[in-house]
Enzyme design. Structure first.
Site, PDB file in Angstrom:
ATOM      1  N   SER A   1       1.024  -1.016   0.090  1.00 19.72           N
ATOM      2  CA  SER A   1       0.017   0.062  -0.382  1.00 19.72           C
ATOM      3  C   SER A   1       0.781   0.942  -0.043  1.00 19.72           C
ATOM      4  O   SER A   1       2.007   1.212  -0.984  1.00 19.72           O
ATOM      5  CB  SER A   1      -0.333  -0.105   1.131  1.00 19.72           C
TER       6      SER A   1
ATOM      7  N   ASP B   1     -10.017  -4.910  -3.901  1.00 17.87           N
ATOM      8  CA  ASP B   1      -9.302  -3.909  -3.255  1.00 17.87           C
ATOM      9  C   ASP B   1     -10.623  -2.775  -3.443  1.00 17.87           C
ATOM     10  O   ASP B   1     -10.808  -2.166  -4.539  1.00 17.87           O
ATOM     11  CB  ASP B   1      -8.137  -3.329  -3.430  1.00 17.87           C
TER      12      ASP B   1
ATOM     13  N   HIS C   1      -8.193  -5.675  -0.108  1.00 16.91           N
ATOM     14  CA  HIS C   1      -7.366  -5.033   0.342  1.00 16.91           C
ATOM     15  C   HIS C   1      -5.684  -5.373   1.588  1.00 16.91           C
ATOM     16  O   HIS C   1      -5.843  -5.127   2.278  1.00 16.91           O
ATOM     17  CB  HIS C   1      -7.602  -2.926   1.527  1.00 16.91           C
TER      18      HIS C   1
END
Length: 232
Positions: free
Chosen positions: A122, A177, A211
């Site tokens: 991320s 995600d 995610h």
């Protein structure tokens, strides 16, 4: 002095998974927003290679605009998570310099840059991409999980002086995600192909994954590390 971590602030309390034998390579892995290095040190321990040192620093705690200025671990400020959101240019560049200091510390300790992989998840993956692509040391590769390229409009020009035009990049993304949509990941992969040799960019997506990571992704990461950092 070579072993002195105090001169590199992020190394002072970084989580390090030491090799079981002589360390001839290193993986520097950067966590996501609000996390710490501990979770990724645990994940990497499950795929570790005995001659590789894994370094998982903690991001500094700063107010994050996206989260109503709440103070949390963050490599730089985030205003939004879309390709056209404003970005914290000064913060991104400063964070990249701090990661380059870790790379240089490992070099002083005898691990050449072409035996160092930079990676992250991320926001950490985003920073690993930016750092490696603007780095003056030839690195082995980049692991970019569920992320994007910061300051993407500055590329490919921002990488003009980089020695990493031929670097291998493993980019992975969950297809479900909700935070960083897989479409943003695909746009990032296309952008990366304009910065480095296009055949060096792998973009893998994982059905049903949100995610986060998954076992198949971690196996892909292990294979990538093993290929680029063979035992010597």
């Amino acid at each position: 002095m070579c072993g002195n971590n105090m001169s590199v602030p992020l190394l002072a309390d970084a989580v390090t998974v030491s090799g079981a034998e002589r360390e001839t390579a290193a993986v520097i892995f950067l966590h996501g927003l609000g996390d710490t290095g501990h979770s990724w040190a645990d994940a990497l321990s499950s795929i570790r290679l005995p001659y590789v040192k894994y370094i998982c620093p903690h991001a500094p705690r700063i107010p994050v605009t996206l989260n109503m200025k709440m103070v949390m671990p963050s490599w730089f400020d985030l205003m939004g998570l879309t390709p056209d959101a404003p970005e914290d240019e000064a913060g991104i560049k400063k964070a990249a310099e701090n990661i380059k200091a870790i790379i240089e510390h490992e070099m002083k300790n005898g691990i050449p840059p072409n035996r160092i992989i930079l990676g992250g998840f991320s926001q950490g993956g985003a920073l690993s991409l930016y750092t490696a692509l603007t780095c003056q040391h030839q690195l082995a590769g980049i692991v970019a999980l569920s992320c994007w390229l910061p300051l993407h409009k500055a590329f490919p020009q921002a990488a003009n002086n980089s020695v990493n035009k031929d670097i291998a990049i493993l980019q992975c993304h969950g297809e479900m995600d909700p935070m960083i949509p897989v479409r943003f990941g695909a746009l990032t992969a296309e952008k990366l192909k304009s910065v480095v040799t296009p055949t060096k960019v792998q973009f893998k997506t994982y059905p049903g994954v949100m995610h986060s990571s998954c076992p198949q992704e971690m196996m892909a990461v292990k294979e990538f590390i093993e290929k680029l950092l063979p035992r010597i």
